[in-house]
Design a protein around this motif. Sequence first.
Motif, PDB file in Angstrom:
ATOM      1  N   VAL A 289      59.945  17.306  56.689  1.00  0.00           N
ATOM      2  CA  VAL A 289      58.788  16.421  56.776  1.00  0.00           C
ATOM      3  C   VAL A 289      58.014  16.539  55.474  1.00  0.00           C
ATOM      4  CG1 VAL A 289      56.668  15.860  57.997  1.00  0.00           C
ATOM      5  CG2 VAL A 289      58.676  16.676  59.273  1.00  0.00           C
ATOM      6  N   GLU A 290      57.740  15.350  54.841  1.00  0.00           N
ATOM      7  CA  GLU A 290      56.942  15.338  53.618  1.00  0.00           C
ATOM      8  C   GLU A 290      55.480  15.446  53.982  1.00  0.00           C
ATOM      9  OE1 GLU A 290      56.774  12.411  50.172  1.00  0.00           O
ATOM     10  OE2 GLU A 290      58.898  12.442  50.686  1.00  0.00           O
ATOM     11  N   LEU A 291      54.829  16.533  53.530  1.00  0.00           N
ATOM     12  CA  LEU A 291      53.433  16.789  53.950  1.00  0.00           C
ATOM     13  C   LEU A 291      52.626  17.205  52.728  1.00  0.00           C
ATOM     14  CD1 LEU A 291      52.051  16.679  56.773  1.00  0.00           C
ATOM     15  CD2 LEU A 291      52.195  19.169  56.806  1.00  0.00           C
ATOM     16  N   ASN A 292      51.453  16.592  52.539  1.00  0.00           N
ATOM     17  CA  ASN A 292      50.565  16.934  51.435  1.00  0.00           C
ATOM     18  C   ASN A 292      49.411  17.791  51.966  1.00  0.00           C
ATOM     19  OD1 ASN A 292      52.073  15.287  49.613  1.00  0.00           O
ATOM     20  ND2 ASN A 292      50.991  13.474  50.435  1.00  0.00           N
ATOM     21  N   ARG A 293      48.679  18.372  51.049  1.00  0.00           N
ATOM     22  CA  ARG A 293      47.539  19.192  51.453  1.00  0.00           C
ATOM     23  C   ARG A 293      46.487  18.353  52.183  1.00  0.00           C
ATOM     24  NH1 ARG A 293      46.656  24.280  49.618  1.00  0.00           N
ATOM     25  NH2 ARG A 293      48.250  25.148  48.223  1.00  0.00           N
ATOM     26  N   GLY A 294      46.392  17.080  51.769  1.00  0.00           N
ATOM     27  CA  GLY A 294      45.414  16.224  52.433  1.00  0.00           C
ATOM     28  C   GLY A 294      45.769  15.921  53.874  1.00  0.00           C
ATOM     29  N   ASP A 295      47.037  16.155  54.231  1.00  0.00           N
ATOM     30  CA  ASP A 295      47.461  15.924  55.616  1.00  0.00           C
ATOM     31  C   ASP A 295      47.092  17.086  56.541  1.00  0.00           C
ATOM     32  OD1 ASP A 295      48.599  13.497  54.911  1.00  0.00           O
ATOM     33  OD2 ASP A 295      50.486  14.467  54.313  1.00  0.00           O
ATOM     34  N   VAL A 296      46.596  18.174  55.960  1.00  0.00           N
ATOM     35  CA  VAL A 296      46.223  19.359  56.747  1.00  0.00           C
ATOM     36  C   VAL A 296      44.702  19.456  56.774  1.00  0.00           C
ATOM     37  CG1 VAL A 296      46.434  21.847  57.005  1.00  0.00           C
ATOM     38  CG2 VAL A 296      48.356  20.505  56.054  1.00  0.00           C
ATOM     39  N   ASP A 297      44.108  19.221  57.941  1.00  0.00           N
ATOM     40  CA  ASP A 297      42.646  19.322  58.053  1.00  0.00           C
ATOM     41  C   ASP A 297      42.186  20.772  57.923  1.00  0.00           C
ATOM     42  OD1 ASP A 297      42.472  16.631  58.354  1.00  0.00           O
ATOM     43  OD2 ASP A 297      42.129  16.656  60.535  1.00  0.00           O
TER      44      ASP A 297
END
Length: 332
Positions: free
Chosen positions: A210-218
């Motif tokens: 899964v492509e996940l950025n830091r902005g996707d983690v609250d």
Amino acid sequence: MKRIKCIICNFMYHSECVRFTGDTTSARMQWKCPSCVATERKGGDNSNTPVRVEKTSKTVRTVAADSDISESERDVPVAPTYNDPNLIVSRLEHFLDAKLQSIKCEIIEELKTTIFTELKNEITSLSSQFSQLQTSYSQLQLENDHLKSDVCALLERISVSEDQVSELRAQFNRQQQQARMNNLEIVGLPQTSSESPVDLVLSIAEYAGVELNRGDVDFAHRVQPQKVIAGRPKPIVVKLADRLSKDKILSGLKNKKGICTRDIGIGGTEKKFFVNEHLTPENKQLLKSTKNLAKEKAYKFVWVRNCNIFLRKNEESPALHIRFEKDLAKIK
């Protein structure tokens, strides 16, 4: 020595003392003692009349002091009352028996009167007490009926209140669980002093494809568990920006058949850890109970999807949605 009985006073006399010479039954049945004969002639009892004794050279004769006694009465032989010890003893015995019988009757009558009076008083007292007890019992029974009615009403209110509390708890749990729909819980991941929880989450997402950025983690941080177990690291709670990212990570890890520390670049001894949906404490307990029941009843599958717990007997059986503890009681 033979005896003879007076038919009037019933006293016993020695035949020789009273000069009784008759020996027939009829003579005995008609014989009267001298005292009773004298009493019949005078029309009364002269046993208390003083007597004088006249002595002669050959005989001793008892003469009544009363001048009215006739010559024929003086010639009647008198029982030697004072000279015969046996007769005295017999008279004393008879006198004592009569007195004792009289005393006995008096005592019995007095005892009967006393006992009857006491029994009557006691029965009256007991009757009064029984009436009071009946009144008290009636009052207690009435109070008991009122209490029973009050208890039934309270039990009904408690039942309604329990249902309301259960419903409120269920609503609160659903709200809490709804707030965690985008959350993940990482359990069993070793903790280091220089770790970055967000970086760990990004590494896990990368391994799951899964492509996940830091902005996707609250946020991502370790939390104190309700039950602390020595040697077990604190779990990491992660809140993602959307539920789709959470579902992709869980699906990717399921396809990978799990994850361990080596898969995300952590050195040292390889250790397996788990990434789950973030359940509320109530749902965690429900999941634990469901797993125990599945083991007991030989159910093959227990899983969580979108924070809902499911149970299945085998591949052909339908899935059962477990919402509350009472749902488990229906499972056979």
